[in-house]
Design an enzyme around this catalytic site. Sequence first.
Site, mmCIF file in Angstrom:
data_model
loop_
_atom_site.group_PDB
_atom_site.id
_atom_site.type_symbol
_atom_site.label_atom_id
_atom_site.label_comp_id
_atom_site.label_asym_id
_atom_site.label_seq_id
_atom_site.Cartn_x
_atom_site.Cartn_y
_atom_site.Cartn_z
ATOM 1 N N ASP A 199 15.462 14.802 71.429
ATOM 2 C CA ASP A 199 16.463 14.667 70.371
ATOM 3 C C ASP A 199 16.976 13.241 70.286
ATOM 4 O OD1 ASP A 199 19.725 16.151 69.609
ATOM 5 O OD2 ASP A 199 18.092 15.476 68.302
ATOM 6 N N LYS B 176 13.538 9.035 66.942
ATOM 7 C CA LYS B 176 12.385 9.838 66.531
ATOM 8 C C LYS B 176 11.070 9.107 66.774
ATOM 9 C CE LYS B 176 15.864 12.159 65.707
ATOM 10 N NZ LYS B 176 16.365 12.958 66.872
ATOM 11 N N ASP C 209 13.746 18.278 68.201
ATOM 12 C CA ASP C 209 14.656 18.393 67.059
ATOM 13 C C ASP C 209 14.204 17.439 65.944
ATOM 14 O OD1 ASP C 209 18.177 17.728 66.408
ATOM 15 O OD2 ASP C 209 16.853 19.274 65.599
ATOM 16 N N ASN C 210 14.636 17.728 64.722
ATOM 17 C CA ASN C 210 14.498 16.803 63.581
ATOM 18 C C ASN C 210 13.084 16.476 63.159
ATOM 19 O OD1 ASN C 210 16.973 15.315 65.500
ATOM 20 N ND2 ASN C 210 17.468 16.266 63.510
ATOM 21 N N GLU D 219 21.675 20.051 60.782
ATOM 22 C CA GLU D 219 22.989 20.485 61.260
ATOM 23 C C GLU D 219 24.065 20.359 60.177
ATOM 24 O OE1 GLU D 219 20.941 18.474 62.916
ATOM 25 O OE2 GLU D 219 21.822 16.577 63.440
HETATM 26 O O1 LIG Z 1 18.953 9.699 65.275
HETATM 27 C C1 LIG Z 1 19.170 10.840 65.696
HETATM 28 N N1 LIG Z 1 19.215 11.089 67.001
HETATM 29 C C2 LIG Z 1 18.968 10.014 67.944
HETATM 30 C C3 LIG Z 1 20.187 9.168 68.169
HETATM 31 O O2 LIG Z 1 20.799 9.596 69.319
HETATM 32 C C4 LIG Z 1 19.453 11.947 64.734
HETATM 33 C C5 LIG Z 1 19.721 11.634 63.404
HETATM 34 C C6 LIG Z 1 20.002 12.638 62.460
HETATM 35 C C7 LIG Z 1 20.273 12.291 61.037
HETATM 36 C C8 LIG Z 1 20.968 11.129 60.707
HETATM 37 C C9 LIG Z 1 21.225 10.812 59.378
HETATM 38 C C10 LIG Z 1 20.804 11.683 58.379
HETATM 39 F F1 LIG Z 1 21.074 11.381 57.076
HETATM 40 C C11 LIG Z 1 20.106 12.839 58.690
HETATM 41 C C12 LIG Z 1 19.849 13.144 60.013
HETATM 42 C C13 LIG Z 1 20.041 13.986 62.867
HETATM 43 C C14 LIG Z 1 19.785 14.302 64.209
HETATM 44 O O3 LIG Z 1 19.814 15.603 64.622
HETATM 45 C C15 LIG Z 1 19.479 13.303 65.135
HETATM 46 O O4 LIG Z 1 19.200 13.696 66.424
HETATM 47 MG MG LIG Z 2 18.873 15.805 66.500
#
Ligand SMILES: O=C(NCCO)c1cc(-c2ccc(F)cc2)cc(O)c1O
Ligand SMILES: [Mg+2]
Length: 214
Positions: A141, A144, A169-170, A199
């Site tokens: 997580d 990416k 995740d993601n 989320e």
């Molecule tokens: O960068 C991420 N994690 C690593 C930093 O610790 C991360 C970003 C997003 C996200 C952000 C900006 C948006 F517009 C959409 C999603 C969501 C997540 O669940 C994530 O883990």
């Molecule tokens: Mg995440």
Amino acid sequence: TGLSRPQRILKAVQKNAKKGDPQSVIAAIDHYCRHKEWAMNVGDDKGLILDSVVMEVNPSSALELGTYCGYSTVRIARLLPAGSTLITVEFNPHCAVIARQIIAYAGLQDKVKLMEGPSGDLIPKIKEQFGITSFDFVFLDHWKDRYVPDTKLLEECGLLRKGSVLLADNVICPGAPEYLEYVRNNPRYETRYFPSNLEYTKVEDGLEKSVFLG
Ligand SMILES: O=C(NCCO)c1cc(-c2ccc(F)cc2)cc(O)c1O
Ligand SMILES: [Mg+2]
């Protein structure tokens, strides 16, 4: 500029959750991030999928890459059997400071070891530092573009064994296309996509569960 977002999340936990009660910590963060301000926790929808995979694996040794404020750290650690260890890696020192306080507030500090620094540097040190032979479960997580290099590093360091479960995740939003390519076209992984949503939003996202075949 006042408090940072992680500091505001910690404040919401201290105000609305009960010390030593992980479920109330999870609920307090979800309520704050759904109704007050969005934050990049795995969240309640994907969190249910995370919970079910953790319960299925019932890991003695678990690794999380990307602690942030410790929300998923608490979700995972609360389900671990006694004597199990969750190692969580966070690059950002400010997030690490907040995460340690949220993990302690939930009463889970004895199950969790938080390592501060770049995952690429810390992964090769895990065996010697914690006497861990391999991980039963890994939650990806963090950045990416680090999913593929760190998965390869875990393989090379002998930290995965036949049956180790990786949950990422993601994989849709923000997306990890190279990772999906890597695990889906690799005979050493059995992989499956769990559709969900980003989320606290209606945006599509999901988790990729991959079993290492050794
Ligand atoms: O960068 C991420 N994690 C690593 C930093 O610790 C991360 C970003 C997003 C996200 C952000 C900006 C948006 F517009 C959409 C999603 C969501 C997540 O669940 C994530 O883990
Ligand atoms: Mg995440």
